[in-house]
Enzyme design. Structure first.
Site, PDB file in Angstrom:
ATOM      1  N   LEU A  75      -2.451  -8.133   2.472  1.00 51.50           N
ATOM      2  CA  LEU A  75      -3.586  -8.105   3.394  1.00 51.50           C
ATOM      3  C   LEU A  75      -3.209  -8.482   4.824  1.00 51.50           C
ATOM      4  O   LEU A  75      -4.075  -8.627   5.681  1.00 51.50           O
ATOM      5  CB  LEU A  75      -4.711  -9.004   2.875  1.00 51.50           C
ATOM      6  CG  LEU A  75      -5.228  -8.627   1.477  1.00 51.50           C
ATOM      7  CD1 LEU A  75      -6.335  -9.564   1.047  1.00 51.50           C
ATOM      8  CD2 LEU A  75      -5.678  -7.179   1.413  1.00 51.50           C
ATOM      9  N   CYS A  76      -1.920  -8.632   5.090  1.00 54.44           N
ATOM     10  CA  CYS A  76      -1.441  -8.923   6.441  1.00 54.44           C
ATOM     11  C   CYS A  76      -1.390  -7.637   7.258  1.00 54.44           C
ATOM     12  O   CYS A  76      -0.995  -6.591   6.764  1.00 54.44           O
ATOM     13  CB  CYS A  76      -0.023  -9.486   6.376  1.00 54.44           C
ATOM     14  SG  CYS A  76       0.096 -11.217   6.678  1.00 54.44           S
ATOM     15  N   HIS A  77      -1.752  -7.747   8.530  1.00 50.95           N
ATOM     16  CA  HIS A  77      -1.629  -6.602   9.432  1.00 50.95           C
ATOM     17  C   HIS A  77      -0.181  -6.469   9.897  1.00 50.95           C
ATOM     18  O   HIS A  77       0.435  -7.473  10.257  1.00 50.95           O
ATOM     19  CB  HIS A  77      -2.498  -6.807  10.678  1.00 50.95           C
ATOM     20  CG  HIS A  77      -3.951  -6.788  10.400  1.00 50.95           C
ATOM     21  ND1 HIS A  77      -4.641  -7.895   9.963  1.00 50.95           N
ATOM     22  CD2 HIS A  77      -4.859  -5.787  10.496  1.00 50.95           C
ATOM     23  CE1 HIS A  77      -5.909  -7.587   9.804  1.00 50.95           C
ATOM     24  NE2 HIS A  77      -6.078  -6.320  10.115  1.00 50.95           N
ATOM     25  N   MET A 113       1.794 -15.997   9.440  1.00 47.02           N
ATOM     26  CA  MET A 113       2.463 -15.467   8.248  1.00 47.02           C
ATOM     27  C   MET A 113       3.863 -14.965   8.581  1.00 47.02           C
ATOM     28  O   MET A 113       4.779 -15.084   7.758  1.00 47.02           O
ATOM     29  CB  MET A 113       1.628 -14.354   7.604  1.00 47.02           C
ATOM     30  CG  MET A 113       0.273 -14.831   7.089  1.00 47.02           C
ATOM     31  SD  MET A 113       0.349 -16.302   6.036  1.00 47.02           S
ATOM     32  CE  MET A 113       1.327 -15.698   4.683  1.00 47.02           C
ATOM     33  N   GLU A 114       4.048 -14.436   9.763  1.00 48.64           N
ATOM     34  CA  GLU A 114       5.377 -13.974  10.173  1.00 48.64           C
ATOM     35  C   GLU A 114       6.340 -15.153  10.272  1.00 48.64           C
ATOM     36  O   GLU A 114       7.478 -15.093   9.787  1.00 48.64           O
ATOM     37  CB  GLU A 114       5.288 -13.213  11.504  1.00 48.64           C
ATOM     38  CG  GLU A 114       4.683 -11.841  11.383  1.00 48.64           C
ATOM     39  CD  GLU A 114       3.183 -11.807  11.125  1.00 48.64           C
ATOM     40  OE1 GLU A 114       2.674 -10.732  10.754  1.00 48.64           O
ATOM     41  OE2 GLU A 114       2.489 -12.845  11.279  1.00 48.64           O
ATOM     42  N   ASP A 128      21.336 -18.012  -1.188  1.00 48.23           N
ATOM     43  CA  ASP A 128      22.138 -16.905  -1.716  1.00 48.23           C
ATOM     44  C   ASP A 128      23.604 -17.035  -1.317  1.00 48.23           C
ATOM     45  O   ASP A 128      24.492 -16.829  -2.136  1.00 48.23           O
ATOM     46  CB  ASP A 128      21.579 -15.570  -1.215  1.00 48.23           C
ATOM     47  CG  ASP A 128      22.390 -14.387  -1.710  1.00 48.23           C
ATOM     48  OD1 ASP A 128      22.618 -14.297  -2.938  1.00 48.23           O
ATOM     49  OD2 ASP A 128      22.808 -13.558  -0.871  1.00 48.23           O
TER      50      ASP A 128
END
Length: 166
Positions: A75-77, A113-114, A128
């Site tokens: 739902l993120c743009h 969110m980014e 990793d």
């Protein structure tokens, strides 16, 4: 009742309509920590990992991740970022690396969110590249530190929660 913007009148998930929102300068800073063994932090600090420049690769991975956030989180743009900064604080004594990602845009929706996605991918990349030395590394304390701009205004994290020690 809370006004959850990602739910419509039928309580169904949807992408928020930002078409009527003003375009403003928006910045978000997030951080997180990866804890590792003394041996692993020594190798990382000396830039002696067999896979190469761990923090250099993690920086590029974080930048790539910020640009892919709209494709990863349903739902993120997808937004146009104007700047992304990735910083690492290597603490040999505490055997940990703190990753901080700052994302900036000029737009109709924020970049929290980014920044958070960038932190997660930076720390996962470190894991990793260092897992051959230490598989018991832990990724912790991922949180939004600060955000500016937008309708909801500014936010500054406070660590007054008794169960969190940032």
């Amino acid at each position: 009742m809370l006004d959850l913007t990602h739910l419509n009148e039928n309580n169904e998930a949807h992408m928020v309509d930002i078409s009527g929102k003003a375009s403003t300068s928006r910045t978000a800073r997030a951080s997180g920590v990866i804890n590792m063994s003394p041996q692993a932090i020594g190798i990382l600090a000396d830039n002696a990992a067999q896979k190469g420049d761990v923090l250099g690769v993690a920086r590029v991975a974080a930048i790539q991740a910020t640009k892919q956030t709209g494709f990863l989180i349903p739902l993120c743009h997808p937004i146009s970022l104007t700047h992304v900064r990735v910083d690492f604080d290597v603490d040999v004594e505490l055997a940990r690396v703190k990753a901080t990602v700052t994302a900036t845009t000029e737009g109709q929706t924020g970049v929290e969110m980014e920044a958070l996605t960038g932190v997660n991918i930076a720390l996962l990349t470190i894991y990793d590249m260092m897992k051959a030395i230490d598989k018991s590394m832990t990724i912790t304390q991922i949180h939004l530190e600060e955000k500016t701009g937008g309708k909801s205004g500014n936010f500054l994290f406070n660590n007054d929660f008794e169960n969190i020690d940032y």
